[in-house]
Scaffold this motif. Structure first.
Motif, PDB file in Angstrom:
ATOM      1  N   ASN A  46       0.824  -1.209   0.000  1.00 22.35           N
ATOM      2  CA  ASN A  46       0.000   0.000   0.000  1.00 22.35           C
ATOM      3  C   ASN A  46       0.858   1.260   0.000  1.00 22.35           C
ATOM      4  O   ASN A  46       0.548   2.242  -0.692  1.00 22.35           O
ATOM      5  CB  ASN A  46      -0.933   0.005   1.207  1.00 22.35           C
ATOM      6  N   ARG A  47       1.940   1.230   0.784  1.00 26.72           N
ATOM      7  CA  ARG A  47       2.844   2.382   0.823  1.00 26.72           C
ATOM      8  C   ARG A  47       3.404   2.671  -0.580  1.00 26.72           C
ATOM      9  O   ARG A  47       3.461   3.830  -1.005  1.00 26.72           O
ATOM     10  CB  ARG A  47       3.989   2.124   1.804  1.00 26.72           C
ATOM     11  N   ASP A  52       3.843   6.038  -5.203  1.00 26.90           N
ATOM     12  CA  ASP A  52       3.873   6.134  -6.670  1.00 26.90           C
ATOM     13  C   ASP A  52       2.834   7.142  -7.168  1.00 26.90           C
ATOM     14  O   ASP A  52       3.111   7.939  -8.080  1.00 26.90           O
ATOM     15  CB  ASP A  52       3.605   4.759  -7.290  1.00 26.90           C
ATOM     16  N   ALA A  53       1.651   7.091  -6.579  1.00 30.53           N
ATOM     17  CA  ALA A  53       0.606   8.053  -6.950  1.00 30.53           C
ATOM     18  C   ALA A  53       1.027   9.470  -6.596  1.00 30.53           C
ATOM     19  O   ALA A  53       0.821  10.416  -7.369  1.00 30.53           O
ATOM     20  CB  ALA A  53      -0.702   7.691  -6.244  1.00 30.53           C
ATOM     21  N   ASN A  54       1.650   9.616  -5.437  1.00 26.25           N
ATOM     22  CA  ASN A  54       2.117  10.924  -5.000  1.00 26.25           C
ATOM     23  C   ASN A  54       3.212  11.457  -5.923  1.00 26.25           C
ATOM     24  O   ASN A  54       3.259  12.668  -6.220  1.00 26.25           O
ATOM     25  CB  ASN A  54       2.629  10.826  -3.561  1.00 26.25           C
ATOM     26  N   THR A 163      -4.672  14.908  -6.557  1.00 23.29           N
ATOM     27  CA  THR A 163      -5.749  13.986  -6.922  1.00 23.29           C
ATOM     28  C   THR A 163      -5.333  12.525  -6.842  1.00 23.29           C
ATOM     29  O   THR A 163      -6.032  11.694  -6.252  1.00 23.29           O
ATOM     30  CB  THR A 163      -6.256  14.295  -8.344  1.00 23.29           C
ATOM     31  N   GLU A 164      -4.205  12.179  -7.445  1.00 21.80           N
ATOM     32  CA  GLU A 164      -3.784  10.776  -7.466  1.00 21.80           C
ATOM     33  C   GLU A 164      -3.444  10.279  -6.067  1.00 21.80           C
ATOM     34  O   GLU A 164      -3.767   9.142  -5.698  1.00 21.80           O
ATOM     35  CB  GLU A 164      -2.583  10.603  -8.405  1.00 21.80           C
ATOM     36  N   SER A 165      -2.810  11.113  -5.286  1.00 23.55           N
ATOM     37  CA  SER A 165      -2.478  10.743  -3.905  1.00 23.55           C
ATOM     38  C   SER A 165      -3.741  10.492  -3.099  1.00 23.55           C
ATOM     39  O   SER A 165      -3.838   9.508  -2.334  1.00 23.55           O
ATOM     40  CB  SER A 165      -1.666  11.858  -3.238  1.00 23.55           C
ATOM     41  N   PHE A 166      -4.721  11.393  -3.239  1.00 22.07           N
ATOM     42  CA  PHE A 166      -5.967  11.262  -2.489  1.00 22.07           C
ATOM     43  C   PHE A 166      -6.662   9.948  -2.822  1.00 22.07           C
ATOM     44  O   PHE A 166      -7.133   9.239  -1.943  1.00 22.07           O
ATOM     45  CB  PHE A 166      -6.912  12.426  -2.804  1.00 22.07           C
ATOM     46  N   LYS A 167      -6.722   9.646  -4.108  1.00 20.48           N
ATOM     47  CA  LYS A 167      -7.410   8.426  -4.514  1.00 20.48           C
ATOM     48  C   LYS A 167      -6.728   7.188  -3.931  1.00 20.48           C
ATOM     49  O   LYS A 167      -7.391   6.261  -3.442  1.00 20.48           O
ATOM     50  CB  LYS A 167      -7.448   8.324  -6.037  1.00 20.48           C
ATOM     51  N   ALA A 168      -5.411   7.178  -3.973  1.00 21.37           N
ATOM     52  CA  ALA A 168      -4.672   6.014  -3.480  1.00 21.37           C
ATOM     53  C   ALA A 168      -4.849   5.854  -1.966  1.00 21.37           C
ATOM     54  O   ALA A 168      -5.094   4.744  -1.475  1.00 21.37           O
ATOM     55  CB  ALA A 168      -3.187   6.155  -3.823  1.00 21.37           C
ATOM     56  N   ILE A 169      -4.737   6.953  -1.234  1.00 18.80           N
ATOM     57  CA  ILE A 169      -4.909   6.877   0.220  1.00 18.80           C
ATOM     58  C   ILE A 169      -6.345   6.516   0.564  1.00 18.80           C
ATOM     59  O   ILE A 169      -6.610   5.702   1.460  1.00 18.80           O
ATOM     60  CB  ILE A 169      -4.510   8.217   0.879  1.00 18.80           C
ATOM     61  N   ALA A 170      -7.292   7.109  -0.156  1.00 13.52           N
ATOM     62  CA  ALA A 170      -8.703   6.847   0.119  1.00 13.52           C
ATOM     63  C   ALA A 170      -9.042   5.379  -0.063  1.00 13.52           C
ATOM     64  O   ALA A 170      -9.808   4.799   0.718  1.00 13.52           O
ATOM     65  CB  ALA A 170      -9.582   7.704  -0.784  1.00 13.52           C
ATOM     66  N   THR A 171      -8.471   4.742  -1.076  1.00 12.85           N
ATOM     67  CA  THR A 171      -8.737   3.324  -1.318  1.00 12.85           C
ATOM     68  C   THR A 171      -8.283   2.476  -0.135  1.00 12.85           C
ATOM     69  O   THR A 171      -8.996   1.572   0.320  1.00 12.85           O
ATOM     70  CB  THR A 171      -8.003   2.861  -2.595  1.00 12.85           C
ATOM     71  N   VAL A 172      -7.107   2.794   0.391  1.00  6.75           N
ATOM     72  CA  VAL A 172      -6.575   2.042   1.536  1.00  6.75           C
ATOM     73  C   VAL A 172      -7.404   2.295   2.789  1.00  6.75           C
ATOM     74  O   VAL A 172      -7.754   1.364   3.521  1.00  6.75           O
ATOM     75  CB  VAL A 172      -5.099   2.425   1.782  1.00  6.75           C
TER      76      VAL A 172
END
Length: 461
Positions: A46-47, A52-54, A163-172
């Motif tokens: 997950n990290r 990567d998204a960030n 945006t990409e960071s938010f989506k990745a964190i939100a999924t986790v």
């Protein structure tokens, strides 16, 4: 956490319902949810996905900045989750919040009104929080931890730069909340639609508190466009004053740390006031240490002349472009970079008069965030800490200590310069309010008063 495109009213209603459920959960249930949240974000897979998204967000921001149409360097630094220990600090913050005492259900008043009739004042969640933020993707985890621990529901709206960071964190985080089996999924909602902010700010019957985290423009917009109470600060105009009796070693250490430890932070130093008696002693040593760190000093005439006279000639030649004349606007500017405004406090008929002149300048120009004094006198420090009207007032200590984690709050939802409810770094206590509970046994108000029963009003705490 739910990624949602629902209309603002539906989002607010879901959050309101979730907040009532959260308020009834035990501290053990809430703590268990935070443990699951921490472990999910700490998972190496997950990290990697999140970082990567960030990195994609940062790459886009840097390309835009290179054209002159993007984010400032300070905002890009706030965006970068891979910077230093930022990701690990985010993880540590979740556990720190989990391990704090339960902020809900604390009794601050218990009065026996009459036999069998008691009054209590008990802490409780605020309800529904709306957090609007720019750049900082770690805010999602910080807010989720604080909201769940304090029994509040949170609606988060981030800037497009993350945006990409938010989506990745939100999924986790969504998966972690589901795994808890007790925390409602709609307790933490991330709103994606671009036009959601104005619609959410109109939900004053369902949302209880707005916390904007970002630029001055964002905070001003929020304050001007909602009836919901707003908690936050627009600027971090932090000032330091070097009094005539300051210790030179202390002054160098504290001023350099306040300015250069993390210049993009709202608790970094932006203005330096120097007593005239220090211009040829303490100030040149402080200035030399700042110049060595790449700081540009925007000085008034007197302090600039002092540096020209007192600094070593080789240093002056090397750093001449970093010593500039200040404008009036510099003393009201949040640079968020390696620039520092310098102003001289003239020698007065007494040290107290000079101190008052420094305090007058700070109170006039400060944003009421954090200000500090360098002095060896406790009497002078006490006058300063009493007279400065800011959320944080420090003596011989860096302004960078103005931080919820450093205060022992686990983490923070932001720093407030308000004078009601909560001030300074806002942690769990700042996300609770209180209610009054009365327990009786058929007691009637009509039985009291003239010719009736008398209240005992006995303190039971």
């Amino acid at each position: 956490m739910a990624l949602t495109d629902l209309p603002a009213e539906a989002v607010a209603k879901d959050a309101s319902l979730a907040s009532r459920r959260l308020a009834t959960l035990s501290n053990a249930d809430r703590n268990n949810a935070l443990t699951i949240l921490h472990n999910a974000l700490a998972n190496e897979d997950n990290r990697r996905v999140i970082l990567d998204a960030n990195a994609k967000d940062k790459e886009v921001a840097e390309k835009a900045a290179a054209t002159g149409s993007g984010l400032s360097d300070s905002v890009i630094k706030r965006l970068d989750l891979a910077h230093g220990e930022k990701y690990n600090d985010m993880l540590r913050g979740i556990l720190s919040v989990r391990d704090l005492d339960d902020p809900v259900g604390k009794v601050s008043l218990r009065t026996l009104l009459d036999d069998g009739l008691t009054l209590e004042r008990v802490s409780c969640p605020i309800g529904v929080l709306l957090i609007i933020f720019e750049a900082r993707p770690e805010v999602i985890a910080n807010i989720a931890a604080l909201a769940i621990k304090s029994g509040n529901a949170a609606i988060l709206k981030g800037g497009k730069e993350s945006t990409e960071s938010f989506k990745a964190i939100a999924t986790v985080v969504t998966a972690a909340i589901k795994e808890s089996q007790v925390v409602p999924e709609s307790s933490i909602q991330l709103v994606q639609t671009r036009d959601a902010v104005s619609a959410l700010l109109a939900q004053d019957k369902l949302i209880d508190l707005v916390i904007p985290r970002g630029s001055n423009e964002l905070v001003r917009f929020v304050k001007d466009n909602t009836k919901i109470p707003v908690l936050g600060h627009a600027d971090g105009l932090c000032s330091a004053y070097i009094h005539a009796d300051a210790n030179v070693e202390t002054a160098v250490k504290v001023i350099v740390d306040s300015k250069t430890d993390y210049p993009a932070a709202c608790n970094s130093l932006e203005s330096l006031l120097v007593h005239a008696d220090t211009l040829k002693s303490i100030f040149p040593q402080v200035a030399a240490a700042l110049l060595a760190k790449g700081v540009t000093l925007r000085c008034d005439d007197v302090s600039k002349d002092a540096l020209t006279e007192c600094l070593p000639k080789p240093l002056l030649a090397e750093k001449s472009s970093h010593i500039q004349l200040a404008t009036a606007a510099d003393y009201e500017t949040e640079f968020l970079s390696l620039q520092l405004a310098v102003k001289t406090i003239p020698a007065c008929e007494s040290q107290v008069a000079a101190l008052q002149a420094a305090m007058d300048h700070i109170n006039l120009h400060s944003s009421k965030h954090t200000d500090l004094i360098l002095t060896e006198s406790q009497e002078v420090a006490n006058i300063f800490t009493s007279g400065i009207d800011s959320a944080g007032v420090f003596w011989n200590a860096s302004t960078r200590f103005a931080d919820g984690m450093r205060f022992g709050f686990g983490t923070e939802v932001g720093i407030s310069t308000n004078k009601i409810h909560s001030r300074g770094p806002v942690g769990l206590e700042g996300l609770t309010i209180y209610k009054y509970l009365i327990r009786g046994n058929g007691h009637r108000a009509s039985d009291y008063g003239q010719g009736g029963r008398s209240y005992l009003h006995t303190n039971l705490l």
